[in-house]
Design a protein around this motif. Structure first.
Motif, PDB file in Angstrom:
ATOM      1  N   SER A  78       0.567  -1.327  -0.058  1.00  0.00           N
ATOM      2  CA  SER A  78      -0.017  -0.008   0.220  1.00  0.00           C
ATOM      3  C   SER A  78       0.800   1.245  -0.160  1.00  0.00           C
ATOM      4  O   SER A  78       0.527   2.260  -0.365  1.00  0.00           O
TER       5      SER A  78
ATOM      6  N   GLU B  40       4.366   1.522  -1.054  1.00  0.00           N
ATOM      7  CA  GLU B  40       4.870   1.569  -2.614  1.00  0.00           C
ATOM      8  C   GLU B  40       3.190   2.210  -3.848  1.00  0.00           C
ATOM      9  O   GLU B  40       4.022   2.810  -4.065  1.00  0.00           O
ATOM     10  N   LEU B  41       2.522   1.956  -3.271  1.00  0.00           N
ATOM     11  CA  LEU B  41       1.323   2.104  -4.561  1.00  0.00           C
ATOM     12  C   LEU B  41       0.538   3.892  -4.572  1.00  0.00           C
ATOM     13  O   LEU B  41       1.200   4.594  -5.144  1.00  0.00           O
ATOM     14  N   LYS B  42       0.780   4.215  -2.993  1.00  0.00           N
ATOM     15  CA  LYS B  42       0.279   5.356  -2.311  1.00  0.00           C
ATOM     16  C   LYS B  42       1.034   6.732  -3.432  1.00  0.00           C
ATOM     17  O   LYS B  42       1.755   7.176  -3.376  1.00  0.00           O
TER      18      LYS B  42
ATOM     19  N   LYS C   7       4.088   5.902  -5.813  1.00  0.00           N
ATOM     20  CA  LYS C   7       3.148   6.033  -7.401  1.00  0.00           C
ATOM     21  C   LYS C   7       2.152   7.496  -7.833  1.00  0.00           C
ATOM     22  O   LYS C   7       2.830   7.698  -8.454  1.00  0.00           O
TER      23      LYS C   7
END
Length: 526
Positions: free
Chosen positions: A12, A14-16, A18
């Motif tokens: 989560s 890492e996605l944020k 990005k």
């Protein structure tokens, strides 16, 4: 579980980051661009991540709306033709006219040039509605109208929409015209404009621990640990559980009224009853129409009941055949096989007859009759009748029944009791009409004034049980029983403003109605 949660939190994060990296590349952006640029499966998924970043005060979100126009299948056919279908067909009509069959052949041949020969019927169907503006159709023969010039102002607009479905420049009148012709579909789209805050950064700050764990308590690390902020203003998770059906709500309210008046509930957990207790014990003759198969459900298995109290049965038989207790009887040959037939009970009075017989036995066993105490009983349960179903009738329904047992009760006592009972359920205007029941005398139908319908409505039936019913049971002559009954479904339909019983009971009743229907307080329903 802890490892799985850590891995989930890492992904989560890492996605944020990005998403933050994508936002940093431009001054302003939107949730739609984030979805498209990072290839989220749905817009809602992108919004979920953006909301979490807004909670961390890295960005702010501003809700925006716009109308998105998409081209229909009819519009796509128009674009393939390069002109409106009615004009395309109109141009195939010669000066001298052409038959409808021939125009279809000519159209199919013309469409071959565009590899659209399979669309001939569809093109003709779309064109036919608008073709009357350009041609006259007399007995399936088409001729051009004089002084009419075929102009196509629509196809250029469709091309504009195809190029840019958002900034198309259409005014309201054009949109309305296009919708009427089924050339476009209009939908409202919600998105979020994204702005960076002064604390914006491309890395996600440490939010702290989410939960207070047993390990933190054991080693004391909770004292120095940083915890994630809790949003106490957010909505809680919706509570999902069982809900009372409107019939059950109203039943509980009637039950409360009976208990307030000092009534005791009878056991009504037997749907299958013998004809003896349902009919014969109530002094209802065996040739009575209510005992026919078109009014009553008879059991195939077991067809007959096991036993009937012998001594009591003989007294009932004699009363039917020869009379007694002030009556000459029905003068027919009473059949025990008819009395032993099992049925689905047609009224809860079958329960009342058993209870009265039990009270008579108890009274006979008392040494002193003065030990008798007045009693009040009620029941609310399901009964069954072989009726034609319509918007107000079903083959099974609920019956409420009240019964008062005391010495030397009169008709005045009965009217006074009913007035008190119905006033407690909000019905203050009553009328009584003489009626006939095989097992009550006198008998009365009860009518109440319905303020919404502004008319008198039958709400119940009542009477005093006949001596031919009570005395064979063994009850003394001076003991009188007042009884009345009414359905549960009809008052429930009135209280909830339901006009069809199938909207109250059955597989088509929406569950959302059961969840949202209010509680009923009968005492306040004036």
């Amino acid at each position: 579980w802890i490892k799985r949660e850590k891995k989930k939190n890492k992904m989560s994060k890492e996605l944020k980051e990005k998403v933050l990296e994508f936002i940093s590349k431009s001054e302003t952006t939107t949730s739609e661009k984030v979805q498209e640029g990072l290839e989220f499966k749905t817009h809602q998924e992108a919004v979920g991540i953006l909301n979490s970043l807004a909670y961390l005060e890295l960005i702010t979100l501003k809700k925006q709306n716009y109308e998105k126009i998409t081209l229909s299948d009819n519009a796509m056919i128009t674009l393939k033709l390069g002109v409106l279908p009615e004009i395309y067909v109109y141009e195939l009509v010669p000066e001298g006219g052409i038959s409808l069959d021939d125009i279809k052949v000519a159209l199919a041949k013309k469409l071959e040039e565009k590899n659209m020969e399979n669309e001939a019927d569809r093109v003709m169907k779309i064109a036919f509605g608008q073709l009357r503006s350009y041609v006259k159709n007399a007995n399936k023969f088409l001729t051009r109208l004089e002084g009419v010039e075929a102009k196509d102002e629509v196809t250029p607009i469709l091309k504009k929409i195809q190029e840019n479905p958002i900034e198309h420049g259409l005014d309201k009148k054009q949109v309305t015209t296009m919708k009427k012709r089924r050339l476009i579909n209009v939908s409202k789209v919600t998105y979020y404009a994204i702005e960076k805050t002064k604390d914006f950064q491309t890395t996600v700050p440490d939010e702290g621990a989410v939960d207070l764990t047993m390990e933190m308590l054991a080693d004391g690390s909770w004292k120095t640990s940083k915890f994630k902020k809790m949003n106490v203003k957010t909505d809680g998770k919706g509570v999902v559980g069982g809900y009372l059906h409107p019939l059950l709500k109203v039943r509980e309210e009637f039950k409360r009224v009976f208990v307030e008046l000092g009534f005791q509930e009878m056991k009504t957990n037997r749907f299958v009853e013998s004809s003896f207790w349902n009919f014969d014990a109530l002094y209802q003759p065996q040739q009575h129409p209510a005992r026919d198969a078109h009014d009553t459900f008879f059991m195939k298995e077991p067809q007959f009941c096991r036993e009937i109290p012998q001594e009591y049965m003989e007294r009932v038989k004699k009363t039917h055949e020869q009379g007694g207790y002030g009556s000459i009887g029905y003068r027919y040959s009473w059949d025990i096989n008819e009395a032993k037939k099992n049925i689905l009970r047609t009224h809860t009075t079958a329960v009342s007859s058993k209870l009265l017989r039990q009270l008579a036995v108890e009274l006979e066993q008392m040494k002193n009759e003065k030990e008798f105490k007045p009693r009040k009983f009620f029941s609310i349960d399901r009964v069954f009748r072989n009726e034609t179903m319509d918007k107000t009738h079903l083959c099974e329904f609920h019956q409420m029944e009240g019964m008062v047992i005391d010495r030397n009760l009169s008709l005045g006592d009965m009217i006074g009791l009913f007035s008190d009972f119905f006033e407690r359920i909000g019905i203050t205007q009553l009328r009584f009409k003489p009626a006939f029941n095989p097992y009550t005398e006198p008998s009365m139908e009860i009518f109440g004034f319905h303020p919404q319908l502004k008319k008198w409505t039958e709400i119940g039936n009542s009477g005093m049980f006949r001596p031919e019913m009570l005395e064979p049971m063994g009850l003394p002559k001076d003991i009188t029983v007042l009884a009345w009954g009414l359905g549960l479904e009809r008052p429930t339909m009135i209280l909830y403003n339901i006009d069809n019983i199938q909207k109250l009971v059955g597989s088509t009743v929406p569950l959302k109605d059961t969840r949202s229907n209010p509680i009923v307080n009968l005492s306040k329903k004036k």
